[in-house]
Motif scaffolding. Sequence first.
Motif, PDB file in Angstrom:
ATOM      1  N   GLU A  23       0.837  -1.210   0.000  1.00 44.92           N
ATOM      2  CA  GLU A  23       0.000   0.000   0.000  1.00 44.92           C
ATOM      3  C   GLU A  23       0.866   1.252   0.000  1.00 44.92           C
ATOM      4  OE1 GLU A  23      -3.044  -0.211  -0.777  1.00 44.92           O
ATOM      5  OE2 GLU A  23      -3.176   1.984  -0.706  1.00 44.92           O
ATOM      6  N   TRP A  24       1.957   1.211   0.759  1.00 38.30           N
ATOM      7  CA  TRP A  24       2.858   2.378   0.771  1.00 38.30           C
ATOM      8  C   TRP A  24       3.442   2.609  -0.623  1.00 38.30           C
ATOM      9  CZ3 TRP A  24       6.261   1.458   5.785  1.00 38.30           C
ATOM     10  CH2 TRP A  24       5.419   1.554   6.895  1.00 38.30           C
ATOM     11  N   ARG A  25       3.851   1.522  -1.274  1.00 39.32           N
ATOM     12  CA  ARG A  25       4.407   1.662  -2.627  1.00 39.32           C
ATOM     13  C   ARG A  25       3.357   2.262  -3.559  1.00 39.32           C
ATOM     14  NH1 ARG A  25       9.236  -1.629  -3.013  1.00 39.32           N
ATOM     15  NH2 ARG A  25       9.265  -3.349  -1.536  1.00 39.32           N
ATOM     16  N   ARG A  26       2.123   1.725  -3.467  1.00 36.38           N
ATOM     17  CA  ARG A  26       1.058   2.191  -4.364  1.00 36.38           C
ATOM     18  C   ARG A  26       0.828   3.701  -4.195  1.00 36.38           C
ATOM     19  NH1 ARG A  26      -2.488  -0.803  -6.523  1.00 36.38           N
ATOM     20  NH2 ARG A  26      -2.223  -2.472  -5.010  1.00 36.38           N
ATOM     21  N   GLU A  27       0.666   4.130  -2.937  1.00 33.09           N
ATOM     22  CA  GLU A  27       0.398   5.557  -2.661  1.00 33.09           C
ATOM     23  C   GLU A  27       1.551   6.433  -3.148  1.00 33.09           C
ATOM     24  OE1 GLU A  27      -0.144   6.235   1.484  1.00 33.09           O
ATOM     25  OE2 GLU A  27      -1.952   5.005   1.552  1.00 33.09           O
ATOM     26  N   LEU A  28       2.758   5.994  -2.850  1.00 27.40           N
ATOM     27  CA  LEU A  28       3.930   6.806  -3.172  1.00 27.40           C
ATOM     28  C   LEU A  28       4.136   6.922  -4.674  1.00 27.40           C
ATOM     29  CD1 LEU A  28       6.375   8.156  -1.649  1.00 27.40           C
ATOM     30  CD2 LEU A  28       7.652   6.089  -2.237  1.00 27.40           C
ATOM     31  N   LEU A  29       4.055   5.786  -5.349  1.00 19.36           N
ATOM     32  CA  LEU A  29       4.452   5.768  -6.759  1.00 19.36           C
ATOM     33  C   LEU A  29       3.364   6.331  -7.670  1.00 19.36           C
ATOM     34  CD1 LEU A  29       6.401   2.444  -6.592  1.00 19.36           C
ATOM     35  CD2 LEU A  29       7.298   4.763  -6.566  1.00 19.36           C
ATOM     36  N   ALA A  30       2.161   6.508  -7.112  1.00 23.19           N
ATOM     37  CA  ALA A  30       1.117   7.198  -7.886  1.00 23.19           C
ATOM     38  C   ALA A  30       1.554   8.632  -8.194  1.00 23.19           C
ATOM     39  CB  ALA A  30      -0.192   7.198  -7.102  1.00 23.19           C
ATOM     40  N   ARG A  31       2.516   9.148  -7.438  1.00 21.76           N
ATOM     41  CA  ARG A  31       2.981  10.530  -7.667  1.00 21.76           C
ATOM     42  C   ARG A  31       4.037  10.623  -8.752  1.00 21.76           C
ATOM     43  NH1 ARG A  31       4.207  12.637  -1.572  1.00 21.76           N
ATOM     44  NH2 ARG A  31       2.687  11.311  -0.553  1.00 21.76           N
ATOM     45  N   ALA A  32       4.553   9.495  -9.181  1.00 21.09           N
ATOM     46  CA  ALA A  32       5.626   9.533 -10.191  1.00 21.09           C
ATOM     47  C   ALA A  32       5.039   9.835 -11.558  1.00 21.09           C
ATOM     48  CB  ALA A  32       6.353   8.189 -10.204  1.00 21.09           C
ATOM     49  N   GLU A  33       5.693  10.748 -12.248  1.00 22.10           N
ATOM     50  CA  GLU A  33       5.246  11.119 -13.603  1.00 22.10           C
ATOM     51  C   GLU A  33       6.467  11.310 -14.484  1.00 22.10           C
ATOM     52  OE1 GLU A  33       3.198  14.787 -13.096  1.00 22.10           O
ATOM     53  OE2 GLU A  33       1.390  13.849 -12.289  1.00 22.10           O
ATOM     54  N   GLY A  34       6.259  11.201 -15.787  1.00 18.30           N
ATOM     55  CA  GLY A  34       7.325  11.515 -16.735  1.00 18.30           C
ATOM     56  C   GLY A  34       8.451  10.492 -16.708  1.00 18.30           C
ATOM     57  N   ARG A  35       9.664  10.993 -16.782  1.00 16.05           N
ATOM     58  CA  ARG A  35      10.838  10.120 -16.822  1.00 16.05           C
ATOM     59  C   ARG A  35      11.260   9.778 -15.390  1.00 16.05           C
ATOM     60  NH1 ARG A  35      15.776  11.148 -19.899  1.00 16.05           N
ATOM     61  NH2 ARG A  35      15.611   8.890 -20.035  1.00 16.05           N
ATOM     62  N   VAL A  36      11.258   8.486 -15.082  1.00 11.51           N
ATOM     63  CA  VAL A  36      11.539   8.037 -13.715  1.00 11.51           C
ATOM     64  C   VAL A  36      12.847   7.260 -13.671  1.00 11.51           C
ATOM     65  CG1 VAL A  36      10.747   6.497 -11.867  1.00 11.51           C
ATOM     66  CG2 VAL A  36       9.107   7.954 -13.060  1.00 11.51           C
ATOM     67  N   LEU A  37      13.667   7.590 -12.685  1.00 14.20           N
ATOM     68  CA  LEU A  37      14.869   6.807 -12.393  1.00 14.20           C
ATOM     69  C   LEU A  37      14.637   6.076 -11.082  1.00 14.20           C
ATOM     70  CD1 LEU A  37      17.868   6.031 -12.797  1.00 14.20           C
ATOM     71  CD2 LEU A  37      18.454   8.048 -11.433  1.00 14.20           C
ATOM     72  N   GLU A  38      14.633   4.753 -11.122  1.00 15.19           N
ATOM     73  CA  GLU A  38      14.537   4.008  -9.870  1.00 15.19           C
ATOM     74  C   GLU A  38      15.909   3.444  -9.535  1.00 15.19           C
ATOM     75  OE1 GLU A  38      11.319   1.279  -9.111  1.00 15.19           O
ATOM     76  OE2 GLU A  38      12.513   0.380  -7.486  1.00 15.19           O
ATOM     77  N   VAL A  39      16.407   3.798  -8.356  1.00 13.58           N
ATOM     78  CA  VAL A  39      17.765   3.402  -7.939  1.00 13.58           C
ATOM     79  C   VAL A  39      17.659   2.252  -6.939  1.00 13.58           C
ATOM     80  CG1 VAL A  39      19.893   4.207  -6.867  1.00 13.58           C
ATOM     81  CG2 VAL A  39      18.546   5.761  -8.288  1.00 13.58           C
ATOM     82  N   GLY A  40      18.501   1.241  -7.109  1.00 12.32           N
ATOM     83  CA  GLY A  40      18.459   0.072  -6.222  1.00 12.32           C
ATOM     84  C   GLY A  40      17.134  -0.655  -6.381  1.00 12.32           C
ATOM     85  N   ALA A  41      16.766  -0.904  -7.616  1.00 17.94           N
ATOM     86  CA  ALA A  41      15.417  -1.419  -7.917  1.00 17.94           C
ATOM     87  C   ALA A  41      15.200  -2.845  -7.429  1.00 17.94           C
ATOM     88  CB  ALA A  41      15.153  -1.326  -9.414  1.00 17.94           C
ATOM     89  N   GLY A  42      16.265  -3.534  -7.037  1.00 18.82           N
ATOM     90  CA  GLY A  42      16.116  -4.884  -6.481  1.00 18.82           C
ATOM     91  C   GLY A  42      15.485  -5.835  -7.481  1.00 18.82           C
ATOM     92  N   THR A  43      14.478  -6.569  -7.027  1.00 18.99           N
ATOM     93  CA  THR A  43      13.806  -7.526  -7.900  1.00 18.99           C
ATOM     94  C   THR A  43      12.666  -6.879  -8.686  1.00 18.99           C
ATOM     95  OG1 THR A  43      12.299  -8.155  -6.137  1.00 18.99           O
ATOM     96  CG2 THR A  43      14.329  -9.463  -6.331  1.00 18.99           C
ATOM     97  N   GLY A  44      12.444  -5.579  -8.463  1.00 21.91           N
ATOM     98  CA  GLY A  44      11.430  -4.866  -9.251  1.00 21.91           C
ATOM     99  C   GLY A  44      10.060  -4.829  -8.603  1.00 21.91           C
ATOM    100  N   LEU A  45      10.020  -4.868  -7.265  1.00 25.99           N
ATOM    101  CA  LEU A  45       8.707  -4.881  -6.595  1.00 25.99           C
ATOM    102  C   LEU A  45       7.904  -3.600  -6.827  1.00 25.99           C
ATOM    103  CD1 LEU A  45       9.590  -6.654  -3.210  1.00 25.99           C
ATOM    104  CD2 LEU A  45       8.222  -7.562  -5.100  1.00 25.99           C
ATOM    105  N   ASN A  46       8.575  -2.521  -7.210  1.00 24.77           N
ATOM    106  CA  ASN A  46       7.835  -1.261  -7.451  1.00 24.77           C
ATOM    107  C   ASN A  46       7.189  -1.195  -8.830  1.00 24.77           C
ATOM    108  OD1 ASN A  46       8.309   0.007  -4.990  1.00 24.77           O
ATOM    109  ND2 ASN A  46      10.286   0.838  -5.649  1.00 24.77           N
TER     110      ASN A  46
END
Length: 207
Positions: A23-46
């Motif tokens: 739920e935290w990921r969902r709420e947070l990442l709803a704010r991401a727009e445009g070109r996104v850099l995800e650092v330390g993406a791990g297994t890609g849970l986001n």
Amino acid sequence: MSWFVSKIYDRFMASAEREVLGEWRRELLARAEGRVLEVGAGTGLNLEYYSNSVTDVTAVEPDPHMRAQLAHRIEQGPNPGVRLVDARAEQLPFSDDSFDAVVATLVLCSVDDVAAALQEFRRVLKPGGRFLFVEHVAARDNPGRLAWQRRIEPVWKRVADNCHLTRRPADAMREAGFELVDLTRESMGKGLPIVRPTIRGEARLSK
Ligand SMILES: C[S@@+](CC[C@H](N)C(=O)[O-])C[C@H]1O[C@@H](n2cnc3c(N)ncnc32)[C@H](O)[C@@H]1O
């Protein structure tokens, strides 16, 4: 990360994901727009949480075993356009002002140099860009828990791939020149007591 840890990472995280993290990921990442850099993406849970407002995702992951899991998820999932890059937060191979958002979840605990990583996030973010984060942190207002975090940290760092228990990333963000426009402190439900104190939210550049 060892091959073994990378293989069990998603299963290890599953109850925390169900409990709160998803739920935290969902709420947070709803704010991401445009070109996104995800650092330390791990297994890609986001990845599943990015919306159509995101035009492209560049996923940075330095660990070869985690990167293999991530590559697999990208192939299987609905995110074929994700670009996967082998790099470290402290030295990002991207131009200045090139991303609308930087995302790092449960990463600043593990990087070698938090200040250097944050300077890199500043550099690659466009003016007004967003840094979206979730981190477990040093306990506040609970001296007993902080004492345990300090005691366990030397061993924990070794077994959990340089994961620190007593970092204060919100302070580091302010010192790096970010403005914390949203900061939530919350306990990570049924997680191990030493990793329960968390922060999440959004920092913006005051450059
Ligand atoms: C606890 S995992 C979190 C993975 C993912 N972000 C998540 O939310 O599930 C920490 C990740 O940070 C990565 N990491 C460690 N040091 C790093 C560094 N200096 N730069 C970038 N990523 C790093 C690790 O390889 C690992 O994939």
